[in-house]
Motif scaffolding. Structure first.
Motif, PDB file in Angstrom:
ATOM      1  N   SER A  98      14.061   3.898  -5.749  1.00  0.00           N
ATOM      2  CA  SER A  98      14.253   2.455  -5.868  1.00  0.00           C
ATOM      3  C   SER A  98      13.737   1.729  -4.633  1.00  0.00           C
ATOM      4  CB  SER A  98      15.732   2.148  -6.080  1.00  0.00           C
ATOM      5  OG  SER A  98      15.955   0.757  -6.154  1.00  0.00           O
ATOM      6  N   GLU A  99      14.051   2.260  -3.446  1.00  0.00           N
ATOM      7  CA  GLU A  99      13.591   1.630  -2.203  1.00  0.00           C
ATOM      8  C   GLU A  99      12.071   1.557  -2.141  1.00  0.00           C
ATOM      9  OE1 GLU A  99      14.844   1.884   1.768  1.00  0.00           O
ATOM     10  OE2 GLU A  99      16.781   2.787   1.292  1.00  0.00           O
ATOM     11  N   ILE A 100      11.425   2.680  -2.481  1.00  0.00           N
ATOM     12  CA  ILE A 100       9.963   2.724  -2.379  1.00  0.00           C
ATOM     13  C   ILE A 100       9.324   1.769  -3.377  1.00  0.00           C
ATOM     14  CG2 ILE A 100       7.916   4.165  -2.678  1.00  0.00           C
ATOM     15  CD1 ILE A 100       9.581   6.530  -1.691  1.00  0.00           C
ATOM     16  N   ASN A 101       9.765   1.830  -4.625  1.00  0.00           N
ATOM     17  CA  ASN A 101       9.162   0.973  -5.645  1.00  0.00           C
ATOM     18  C   ASN A 101       9.381  -0.506  -5.343  1.00  0.00           C
ATOM     19  OD1 ASN A 101       7.883   2.564  -7.999  1.00  0.00           O
ATOM     20  ND2 ASN A 101       9.754   3.701  -7.581  1.00  0.00           N
ATOM     21  N   ASP A 102      10.565  -0.849  -4.836  1.00  0.00           N
ATOM     22  CA  ASP A 102      10.825  -2.237  -4.454  1.00  0.00           C
ATOM     23  C   ASP A 102       9.906  -2.670  -3.319  1.00  0.00           C
ATOM     24  OD1 ASP A 102      12.762  -2.495  -6.353  1.00  0.00           O
ATOM     25  OD2 ASP A 102      14.466  -2.330  -4.986  1.00  0.00           O
TER      26      ASP A 102
ATOM     27  N   LYS B 141       6.934  -5.581  -3.316  1.00  0.00           N
ATOM     28  CA  LYS B 141       6.963  -6.713  -2.390  1.00  0.00           C
ATOM     29  C   LYS B 141       5.754  -6.748  -1.455  1.00  0.00           C
ATOM     30  CE  LYS B 141      12.026  -6.909  -2.374  1.00  0.00           C
ATOM     31  NZ  LYS B 141      13.257  -6.605  -1.596  1.00  0.00           N
ATOM     32  N   GLY B 142       4.801  -5.821  -1.666  1.00  0.00           N
ATOM     33  CA  GLY B 142       3.594  -5.807  -0.853  1.00  0.00           C
ATOM     34  C   GLY B 142       3.746  -5.109   0.482  1.00  0.00           C
ATOM     35  N   LYS B 143       4.819  -4.324   0.641  1.00  0.00           N
ATOM     36  CA  LYS B 143       5.016  -3.590   1.880  1.00  0.00           C
ATOM     37  C   LYS B 143       4.216  -2.283   1.863  1.00  0.00           C
ATOM     38  CE  LYS B 143       9.619  -5.458   2.890  1.00  0.00           C
ATOM     39  NZ  LYS B 143      11.031  -5.127   3.201  1.00  0.00           N
ATOM     40  N   ASN B 144       4.090  -1.672   3.037  1.00  0.00           N
ATOM     41  CA  ASN B 144       3.329  -0.435   3.170  1.00  0.00           C
ATOM     42  C   ASN B 144       4.264   0.769   3.262  1.00  0.00           C
ATOM     43  OD1 ASN B 144       0.903  -1.861   3.215  1.00  0.00           O
ATOM     44  ND2 ASN B 144       0.982  -2.119   5.432  1.00  0.00           N
ATOM     45  N   VAL B 145       3.967   1.790   2.461  1.00  0.00           N
ATOM     46  CA  VAL B 145       4.795   2.993   2.381  1.00  0.00           C
ATOM     47  C   VAL B 145       3.921   4.216   2.615  1.00  0.00           C
ATOM     48  CG1 VAL B 145       6.351   4.372   0.956  1.00  0.00           C
ATOM     49  CG2 VAL B 145       6.318   1.864   0.706  1.00  0.00           C
ATOM     50  N   MET B 146       4.377   5.128   3.473  1.00  0.00           N
ATOM     51  CA  MET B 146       3.671   6.396   3.681  1.00  0.00           C
ATOM     52  C   MET B 146       4.573   7.551   3.276  1.00  0.00           C
ATOM     53  SD  MET B 146       2.280   8.245   7.145  1.00  0.00           S
ATOM     54  CE  MET B 146       1.165   6.922   7.565  1.00  0.00           C
ATOM     55  N   ALA B 147       4.042   8.451   2.467  1.00  0.00           N
ATOM     56  CA  ALA B 147       4.736   9.680   2.092  1.00  0.00           C
ATOM     57  C   ALA B 147       4.190  10.813   2.951  1.00  0.00           C
ATOM     58  CB  ALA B 147       4.537   9.976   0.614  1.00  0.00           C
TER      59      ALA B 147
ATOM     60  N   MET C 183       0.842  -1.202   0.000  1.00  0.00           N
ATOM     61  CA  MET C 183       0.000   0.000   0.000  1.00  0.00           C
ATOM     62  C   MET C 183       0.872   1.244   0.000  1.00  0.00           C
ATOM     63  SD  MET C 183      -2.765   1.379   2.831  1.00  0.00           S
ATOM     64  CE  MET C 183      -4.159   0.461   2.185  1.00  0.00           C
ATOM     65  N   PHE C 184       0.493   2.218  -0.806  1.00  0.00           N
ATOM     66  CA  PHE C 184       1.185   3.498  -0.837  1.00  0.00           C
ATOM     67  C   PHE C 184       0.206   4.585  -0.418  1.00  0.00           C
ATOM     68  CE2 PHE C 184       3.150   7.030  -3.612  1.00  0.00           C
ATOM     69  CZ  PHE C 184       4.008   7.412  -2.593  1.00  0.00           C
ATOM     70  N   THR C 185       0.486   5.228   0.726  1.00  0.00           N
ATOM     71  CA  THR C 185      -0.366   6.259   1.308  1.00  0.00           C
ATOM     72  C   THR C 185       0.361   7.593   1.286  1.00  0.00           C
ATOM     73  OG1 THR C 185      -1.451   4.675   2.779  1.00  0.00           O
ATOM     74  CG2 THR C 185      -1.584   7.000   3.403  1.00  0.00           C
ATOM     75  N   ILE C 186      -0.349   8.648   0.906  1.00  0.00           N
ATOM     76  CA  ILE C 186       0.208  10.003   0.953  1.00  0.00           C
ATOM     77  C   ILE C 186      -0.565  10.791   2.000  1.00  0.00           C
ATOM     78  CG2 ILE C 186       0.661  12.118  -0.344  1.00  0.00           C
ATOM     79  CD1 ILE C 186       0.618  10.405  -2.897  1.00  0.00           C
ATOM     80  N   LEU C 187       0.146  11.519   2.836  1.00  0.00           N
ATOM     81  CA  LEU C 187      -0.473  12.307   3.898  1.00  0.00           C
ATOM     82  C   LEU C 187       0.000  13.750   3.783  1.00  0.00           C
ATOM     83  CD1 LEU C 187      -0.938  11.204   7.546  1.00  0.00           C
ATOM     84  CD2 LEU C 187       0.106  13.414   7.084  1.00  0.00           C
ATOM     85  N   THR C 188      -0.950  14.683   3.686  1.00  0.00           N
ATOM     86  CA  THR C 188      -0.602  16.104   3.567  1.00  0.00           C
ATOM     87  C   THR C 188      -1.469  16.960   4.478  1.00  0.00           C
ATOM     88  OG1 THR C 188      -2.155  16.658   1.775  1.00  0.00           O
ATOM     89  CG2 THR C 188      -0.010  15.758   1.119  1.00  0.00           C
ATOM     90  N   GLY C 189      -0.997  18.165   4.742  1.00  0.00           N
ATOM     91  CA  GLY C 189      -1.778  19.131   5.500  1.00  0.00           C
ATOM     92  C   GLY C 189      -2.794  19.810   4.602  1.00  0.00           C
ATOM     93  N   ALA C 190      -4.000  20.002   5.110  1.00  0.00           N
ATOM     94  CA  ALA C 190      -5.092  20.548   4.296  1.00  0.00           C
ATOM     95  C   ALA C 190      -5.294  22.046   4.495  1.00  0.00           C
ATOM     96  CB  ALA C 190      -6.401  19.812   4.616  1.00  0.00           C
ATOM     97  N   GLN C 191      -4.469  22.671   5.337  1.00  0.00           N
ATOM     98  CA  GLN C 191      -4.643  24.101   5.596  1.00  0.00           C
ATOM     99  C   GLN C 191      -3.329  24.841   5.313  1.00  0.00           C
ATOM    100  OE1 GLN C 191      -6.158  23.150   9.516  1.00  0.00           O
ATOM    101  NE2 GLN C 191      -8.220  23.865   8.994  1.00  0.00           N
ATOM    102  N   PHE C 192      -2.825  25.587   6.290  1.00  0.00           N
ATOM    103  CA  PHE C 192      -1.591  26.352   6.095  1.00  0.00           C
ATOM    104  C   PHE C 192      -0.420  25.746   6.867  1.00  0.00           C
ATOM    105  CE2 PHE C 192      -4.904  29.519   5.190  1.00  0.00           C
ATOM    106  CZ  PHE C 192      -4.449  30.032   3.985  1.00  0.00           C
ATOM    107  N   GLY C 193      -0.460  24.449   7.095  1.00  0.00           N
ATOM    108  CA  GLY C 193       0.567  23.794   7.896  1.00  0.00           C
ATOM    109  C   GLY C 193       0.191  23.787   9.362  1.00  0.00           C
TER     110      GLY C 193
END
Length: 424
Positions: free
Chosen positions: A205-209, A213-219, A1-11
């Protein structure tokens, strides 16, 4: 799973604590933009960690990465590593990886940032940490990378290419006493590069690998959506792209690999520095929110400007990021405030708008249109499940969720890890 987390306001929405809460389910947590102008605070039991560069998940089993879309002051990073070591936390190359193409914030960037902000009449509110000038050099292809400070010959070769031009820029501000290119200063960068060389990795490369492999990544993003260099309230923005799509381009991960995009939003709104904030409160309520919420910057210590929740800005952030769910933080700060208001639209030149105008100059002139709700006076600090919230607090959260039309997955009622719980 690839998850992206961001702020929705001004930080300053509380991204660090949400990342810390979720990170136990992720193998990699990656920072994808910004520099040490961003700060995040993680509180576990009685320990409080205030950091600017190391991703929030450093306390857990996750490997944490700093991607090439960031700009890095190596001295600040080493200070963080040393500070954590003194607290008994080792940040080894097995725990932290840094992309070799990460741009380095050089001494002349910091000097130029400070000089420029002092010279202009209309201030942006920069943290004077050299972020913008480091990004300028990245775009103009004159950057110094982590690869370079790890190699003395390459480092001095690249410096020779840019030294004359940068010195002229410094002199244009009547700065005759610059230390930016002193040998003693540059040697500190080489010493930092020697230490950090063992942390160098290929983040893409690390993230795509890992995904393969079915690992979970959060940005993990820094700052907030409305500080985005392209889509934010220009010119009062940061120097990088803060929205979810930036994670893909900055980390080198294709957009088809994204599974989830989570937005972090406060139960009210804050802003540090200059720029429009339509719901800003200049009264006792604004001061009460500031005090109860501890609204002072992690990086600068500056007091944050506070206002009521701004639905039009939230709608724009939802469009910019494509959020699949939201985390609502600092609900407890609104305790003992009655009534509570939500900005549901703007009045501008006799017309009503439910979405922010594209021009920043017009947003300055927008007057908020409010919907009022009853407040609550119960202490929320010991609440650990959604059903135990006071009815007025639940009505507030449910109304925000319905108006934003995005599910609120988490609710936070305090700084501790145990004070954040799932709504869904």
């Amino acid at each position: 799973m690839f998850t992206i987390l961001t702020g929705a306001q001004f930080g300053d929405e509380g991204k660090g604590k949400i990342v810390d809460l979720m990170a136990e389910n992720y193998d990699l947590v990656v920072r994808f933009q910004g520099g040490d102008n961003a700060g995040h605070t993680v509180k576990v039991a009685d320990q409080v960690y205030k950091l600017h560069l190391i991703p929030s998940a450093f306390l857990l089993d996750s490997r944490v990465l700093i991607g090439p879309g960031t700009v890095l002051n190596p001295k600040v990073l080493l200070e963080e590593i040393d500070m954590l070591k003194k607290g008994g936390i080792e940040i080894t190359p097995q725990k932290l990886g840094i992309d070799g193409k990460t741009s380095i914030i050089m001494p002349h960037h910091i000097e130029l940032d400070t000089l420029r902000e002092s010279a202009v009449s209309e201030k942006i509110g920069t943290t004077k940490r050299g972020i913008g000038f480091a990004y300028i050099d990245k775009i103009s292809r004159e950057e110094i990378q982590l690869f370079d400070i790890a190699n003395e010959e390459t480092f001095y070769s690249k410096l020779e290419d840019i030294r004359e031009q940068k010195q002229k820029m410094l002199e244009s501000y009547d700065n005759q006493d610059s230390k930016a290119f002193d040998v003693s200063v540059l040697d500190e960068y080489l010493a930092a590069g020697k230490v950090l060389s063992s942390y160098i990795t290929d983040v893409s490369s690390e993230i795509n690998d890992a995904i393969k492999k079915g690992k979970n990544v959060m940005a993990e993003g820094a700052q907030g959506s409305h500080l985005d260099v392209v889509h934010g309230t220009q010119k009062y923005v940061t120097s990088s792209s803060t929205i979810a799509g930036s994670a893909c381009s900055n980390l080198g991960v294709g957009p088809t690999k994204v599974d989830e995009v989570i937005g972090i939003v406060k139960a009210y709104i804050t802003r540090v520095g200059e720029g429009p904030l339509p719901t800003e409160l200049h009264d006792d309520i604004g001061r009460k929110i500031q005090e109860q919420g501890g609204e002072f910057g992690t990086t600068t210590g500056r007091a944050r400007r506070c206002g009521w929740f701004d639905l039009p800005l939230a709608k724009k952030a939802i469009n910019l990021n494509g959020y699949s769910s939201l985390a609502l933080t600092k609900l407890d700060v609104l305790t003992n405030i009655d009534p509570i208001k939500i900005c549901v639209g703007y009045s501008f030149q006799g017309e009503t708008y439910e979405y922010p105008p594209a021009k920043t100059s017009q947003l300055f002139e927008c007057a908020p249109i409010y919907k009022e709700l009853s407040g609550w006076d119960e202490n929320l600090s010991n609440v650990n499940k959604y059903g135990d919230l006071p009815e007025s607090a639940k009505k507030y959260v449910d109304l925000l969720e319905n108006m934003m039309d995005v599910p609120i997955k988490y609710v936070s009622v305090g700084p501790g890890r145990e004070q954040t719980f799932r709504k869904l």
